[in-house]
Scaffold this motif. Structure first.
Motif, PDB file in Angstrom:
ATOM      1  N   LEU A   8       4.260   0.312  -3.056  1.00  0.00           N
ATOM      2  CA  LEU A   8       3.823   0.411  -4.461  1.00  0.00           C
ATOM      3  C   LEU A   8       5.007   0.628  -5.399  1.00  0.00           C
ATOM      4  CD1 LEU A   8       0.563   2.543  -4.171  1.00  0.00           C
ATOM      5  CD2 LEU A   8       0.756   0.143  -4.833  1.00  0.00           C
ATOM      6  N   GLY A   9       5.897   1.519  -5.014  1.00  0.00           N
ATOM      7  CA  GLY A   9       7.065   1.798  -5.862  1.00  0.00           C
ATOM      8  C   GLY A   9       7.968   0.591  -6.031  1.00  0.00           C
ATOM      9  N   ILE A  10       8.267  -0.077  -4.923  1.00  0.00           N
ATOM     10  CA  ILE A  10       9.157  -1.244  -4.990  1.00  0.00           C
ATOM     11  C   ILE A  10       8.505  -2.380  -5.760  1.00  0.00           C
ATOM     12  CG2 ILE A  10      10.239  -3.050  -3.577  1.00  0.00           C
ATOM     13  CD1 ILE A  10      10.711  -0.830  -1.442  1.00  0.00           C
ATOM     14  N   SER A  11       7.227  -2.637  -5.479  1.00  0.00           N
ATOM     15  CA  SER A  11       6.572  -3.740  -6.194  1.00  0.00           C
ATOM     16  C   SER A  11       6.447  -3.445  -7.683  1.00  0.00           C
ATOM     17  CB  SER A  11       5.204  -4.058  -5.584  1.00  0.00           C
ATOM     18  OG  SER A  11       4.336  -2.957  -5.688  1.00  0.00           O
ATOM     19  N   GLN A  12       6.167  -2.201  -8.059  1.00  0.00           N
ATOM     20  CA  GLN A  12       6.081  -1.851  -9.487  1.00  0.00           C
ATOM     21  C   GLN A  12       7.439  -2.003 -10.169  1.00  0.00           C
ATOM     22  OE1 GLN A  12       3.337  -1.255 -11.413  1.00  0.00           O
ATOM     23  NE2 GLN A  12       2.332  -1.944  -9.546  1.00  0.00           N
TER      24      GLN A  12
ATOM     25  N   LEU B 291       3.991  -8.466  -2.139  1.00  0.00           N
ATOM     26  CA  LEU B 291       4.323  -8.816  -0.758  1.00  0.00           C
ATOM     27  C   LEU B 291       5.757  -8.409  -0.425  1.00  0.00           C
ATOM     28  CD1 LEU B 291       3.529 -10.172   1.904  1.00  0.00           C
ATOM     29  CD2 LEU B 291       4.299 -12.349   0.917  1.00  0.00           C
ATOM     30  N   LEU B 292       6.670  -8.665  -1.340  1.00  0.00           N
ATOM     31  CA  LEU B 292       8.065  -8.280  -1.122  1.00  0.00           C
ATOM     32  C   LEU B 292       8.211  -6.762  -1.015  1.00  0.00           C
ATOM     33  CD1 LEU B 292      10.922  -9.363  -0.796  1.00  0.00           C
ATOM     34  CD2 LEU B 292      11.198  -9.220  -3.284  1.00  0.00           C
ATOM     35  N   GLY B 293       7.441  -6.025  -1.808  1.00  0.00           N
ATOM     36  CA  GLY B 293       7.455  -4.565  -1.720  1.00  0.00           C
ATOM     37  C   GLY B 293       6.994  -4.069  -0.360  1.00  0.00           C
TER      38      GLY B 293
ATOM     39  N   LEU C 289       7.089  -5.854   2.489  1.00  0.00           N
ATOM     40  CA  LEU C 289       8.092  -6.271   3.468  1.00  0.00           C
ATOM     41  C   LEU C 289       9.317  -5.359   3.450  1.00  0.00           C
ATOM     42  CD1 LEU C 289       7.939 -10.166   3.126  1.00  0.00           C
ATOM     43  CD2 LEU C 289       7.072  -8.750   4.994  1.00  0.00           C
ATOM     44  N   ILE C 290       9.811  -5.050   2.276  1.00  0.00           N
ATOM     45  CA  ILE C 290      10.988  -4.172   2.167  1.00  0.00           C
ATOM     46  C   ILE C 290      10.662  -2.782   2.708  1.00  0.00           C
ATOM     47  CG2 ILE C 290      12.524  -2.994   0.541  1.00  0.00           C
ATOM     48  CD1 ILE C 290      12.418  -5.565  -1.176  1.00  0.00           C
ATOM     49  N   SER C 291       9.496  -2.262   2.385  1.00  0.00           N
ATOM     50  CA  SER C 291       9.084  -0.949   2.901  1.00  0.00           C
ATOM     51  C   SER C 291       8.976  -0.966   4.420  1.00  0.00           C
ATOM     52  CB  SER C 291       7.755  -0.517   2.293  1.00  0.00           C
ATOM     53  OG  SER C 291       7.890  -0.337   0.911  1.00  0.00           O
ATOM     54  N   GLY C 292       8.411  -2.027   4.956  1.00  0.00           N
ATOM     55  CA  GLY C 292       8.286  -2.166   6.403  1.00  0.00           C
ATOM     56  C   GLY C 292       9.634  -2.200   7.091  1.00  0.00           C
ATOM     57  N   VAL C 293      10.575  -2.916   6.519  1.00  0.00           N
ATOM     58  CA  VAL C 293      11.929  -2.987   7.086  1.00  0.00           C
ATOM     59  C   VAL C 293      12.613  -1.619   7.019  1.00  0.00           C
ATOM     60  CG1 VAL C 293      14.236  -3.969   6.706  1.00  0.00           C
ATOM     61  CG2 VAL C 293      12.230  -5.454   6.688  1.00  0.00           C
TER      62      VAL C 293
END
Length: 168
Positions: A31-35, A53-55, A57-61
Motif C-alpha cells: 500500500l505504501g509503495i503503490s500510494q 501490482l508493482l507495489g 511485487l516490490i514488497s514481496g521481493v
C-alpha cells in the motif's frame, strides 16, 4: 539433513510471528509503495493497477530478501529447519514410487530414504498436530520394517543423505 527434536511451542510461536510479520509487511509495504508511485506518477484515466501490482511485487521481493538475510538468526532456527525438512521430504516423495519398487527388491538406499521420509513426516505431523494420517504412516512404517527385517538391514536415518536419491 539430520532430524532433530524441535520445541513445538517455540516453533509455533515463531512461525506465527513470521507469518504475521510477512502478511503485515506485504500489506503495509504494497500500500505504501503503490500510494507513493501513484502520487509521483498519477494516471489521468484513474487506473493505477500497474502501480498497485508493482507495489506488491516490490514488497514481496523485500520480504523475501529479509527472510533470506535473517535465516541464520536465532529466532528463525526452528522455522528455517522445518522449511528445509519439508523440502527434503518433498524430494523423497517425488521419487517414492521408484523408491518403493527398489525397496521391495532390497535396495538399502531406497529403504533408508523411505525410513528418513517416514521419520521426518512423523516429526512434522507432530509439530503441526496433524494426527489424522498417523495411522496410515504407522502402516507404511510396519511394511518398511518388515522389508528391512526380510533383507536383514538396520536402517539408521543418521546415515541418510539426499545424494542417494540421484540413483532413482
Amino acid at each position: 539433513m539430520q532430524l532433530i527434536k524441535i520445541n513445538k511451542t517455540r516453533y509455533r510461536k515463531h512461525l506465527n510471528i513470521v507469518i504475521a510479520g510477512c502478511a503485515a509487511g506485504l500489506i503495509i509495504g504494497s500500500l505504501g509503495i503503490s500510494q507513493l508511485l501513484i502520487a509521483l506518477f498519477p494516471d489521468a484515466s484513474g487506473s493505477h493497477f500497474h502501480w498497485n501490482l508493482l507495489g506488491v511485487l516490490i514488497s514481496g521481493v523485500i520480504i523475501a530478501w529479509l527472510l533470506n538475510r535473517y535465516r541464520k538468526h536465532n529466532f528463525m532456527i526452528e522455522v528455517v529447519y522445518v522449511w528445509e525438512l519439508k523440502q527434503a521430504l518433498n524430494k523423497i516423495n517425488r521419487k517414492m514410487l521408484k523408491l518403493k519398487s527398489a525397496a521391495s527388491e532390497g535396495n538399502i538406499d531406497a529403504l533408508l530414504a523411505m525410513q528418513y521420509s517416514y521419520a521426518g513426516s512423523r516429526l512434522l505431523w507432530e509439530l503441526d498436530d496433524n494426527t489424522i494420517v498417523m495411522e496410515e504412516l504407522a502402516l507404511a512404517q510396519a511394511e518398511l520394517d518388515k522389508l528391512a527385517k526380510q533383507y536383514q538391514i538396520n536402517l539408521d536415518i543418521s546415515n541418510y543423505s539426499d545424494v542417494i536419491l540421484k540413483q532413482f
